[in-house]
Design a protein around this motif. Sequence first.
Motif, PDB file in Angstrom:
ATOM      1  N   ALA A 371     -52.458  83.984  13.846  1.00 16.26           N
ATOM      2  CA  ALA A 371     -51.618  83.062  13.080  1.00 16.26           C
ATOM      3  C   ALA A 371     -50.458  82.557  13.928  1.00 16.26           C
ATOM      4  N   GLU A 372     -49.858  83.444  14.704  1.00 21.56           N
ATOM      5  CA  GLU A 372     -48.752  83.039  15.564  1.00 21.56           C
ATOM      6  C   GLU A 372     -49.210  82.040  16.617  1.00 21.56           C
ATOM      7  N   ARG A 373     -50.400  82.223  17.122  1.00 20.26           N
ATOM      8  CA  ARG A 373     -50.932  81.286  18.112  1.00 20.26           C
ATOM      9  C   ARG A 373     -51.184  79.922  17.500  1.00 20.26           C
ATOM     10  N   VAL A 374     -51.724  79.914  16.273  1.00 14.59           N
ATOM     11  CA  VAL A 374     -51.977  78.644  15.589  1.00 14.59           C
ATOM     12  C   VAL A 374     -50.660  77.901  15.364  1.00 14.59           C
ATOM     13  N   MET A 375     -49.623  78.620  14.909  1.00 13.63           N
ATOM     14  CA  MET A 375     -48.330  77.982  14.688  1.00 13.63           C
ATOM     15  C   MET A 375     -47.763  77.447  15.998  1.00 13.63           C
ATOM     16  N   GLY A 376     -47.967  78.181  17.092  1.00 11.77           N
ATOM     17  CA  GLY A 376     -47.504  77.717  18.397  1.00 11.77           C
ATOM     18  C   GLY A 376     -48.177  76.425  18.821  1.00 11.77           C
ATOM     19  N   VAL A 377     -49.476  76.312  18.541  1.00 13.05           N
ATOM     20  CA  VAL A 377     -50.214  75.089  18.870  1.00 13.05           C
ATOM     21  C   VAL A 377     -49.691  73.914  18.037  1.00 13.05           C
TER      22      VAL A 377
END
Length: 424
Positions: A371-377
Amino acid sequence: MNPQPVYALIDCNSFYASCERVFRPDLLRTPIVVLSNNDGCIIARSAEAKQWVKMGQPYYQVKDLLRRHGVVAFSSNYALYGDMSQRVMAVIEGMVPALEVYSIDEAFADLTGVPGDLDYLGRCIRERVLKHTGIPVGVGIAGTKTLAKLANHAAKRWAVHSGGVVDLRIASQCEWVLKKCDVSEVWGIGKRLTAHLQGMGIRSAWDLSRADPGLLRKTFSVVVEKTARELGGTPCLQLQDIDPPRQEICCSRMFGKRLTELAPIKEAVATYVMRASEKLRSQRSLASKMRVSIRTGMFNPDEAKYANGVVVQLPYPTDDVRLLTRMALEAVGRIYRQGFRYSKAEVLLLELCQRGQFTGDLFAPSQTVQAERVMGVIDGVNARWGRGTLRSAAVPAAAEWAMRRELMSAGFTTQMAGLWRVNR
């Protein structure tokens, strides 16, 4: 021996209007006003427009007057103003040892121990900011932050003689400015305080600087006491290097028109969740609770009134816009009632914490790394290509309920479609 503190207050001149002029050089001498949300009232004026309109006046009342006098009105373009502010602050930050961004259009710089002619440094700051951003600024220099603020006011008030820079470390010049400035012009002294101070015979900034600090503290507060001491040359306020993370994040807007159906209200709430979550991630915080509320207009006697809100306990501290949106839409469905004409929605993120600052149950769910990676993208794409390039499916590209901004300029620095085109 430590050097005496020296502060500079750098303030943009008529910032919102100046931002509009950067990309409309044909309006360099034209009076400009900027309007609030839904083009409601006047929130900013260029110097040329001040003779025709007061701050806070409803636009519909003065529209014809402005047109007669050639005053150009713009809807507020907050994305443009925020981006231009960052550019201005970046230029200043490269010229001073430390900078505290105080608001969107002003910042305090710590010049303590800086060698050389600080008046010349102030003029260099003005010149470079104007060259790199197109925004004119004024610079006030003094031994305290309150005096620096007053020096900046003097730099603008007597711009012809000051050249936009005033240094109040010179005792005779400081005394002259303090005597010329009304107590109401002192940083932090509002209308109510002004009336009380004038009743005590304190009418100018000079009078306040010479007042008994103990009496001021007893009569008013320690804040007024510190203000008086700062005007007298005693530093009481330090430069704040880093703003603490906000404890609550709110996104609230009036709709461009009254809404009666649930579907567009859900679109609005999803949009506000998107914006609130961006602010949340920008300060690297997580939210544990969220409050969603909606209401009708409260001032029309002919409309039925209704207001309600609900606090949602999130399953775990999160900044994931997908989870926040899902729970917000469920919440607004519970509080929505048919038969009302809704004018506003609000999303408030509560019980914020920083990553690593909370201890959860060992077996409780937590936000995943994915989820954190998706938000970063999402944030990375939107930072490069403009807000809303990637967004939740519940957020429309264009909405009929969006606030009215019929006079808004293009996103010259924030949207690809707003870039200038140069014809050969």
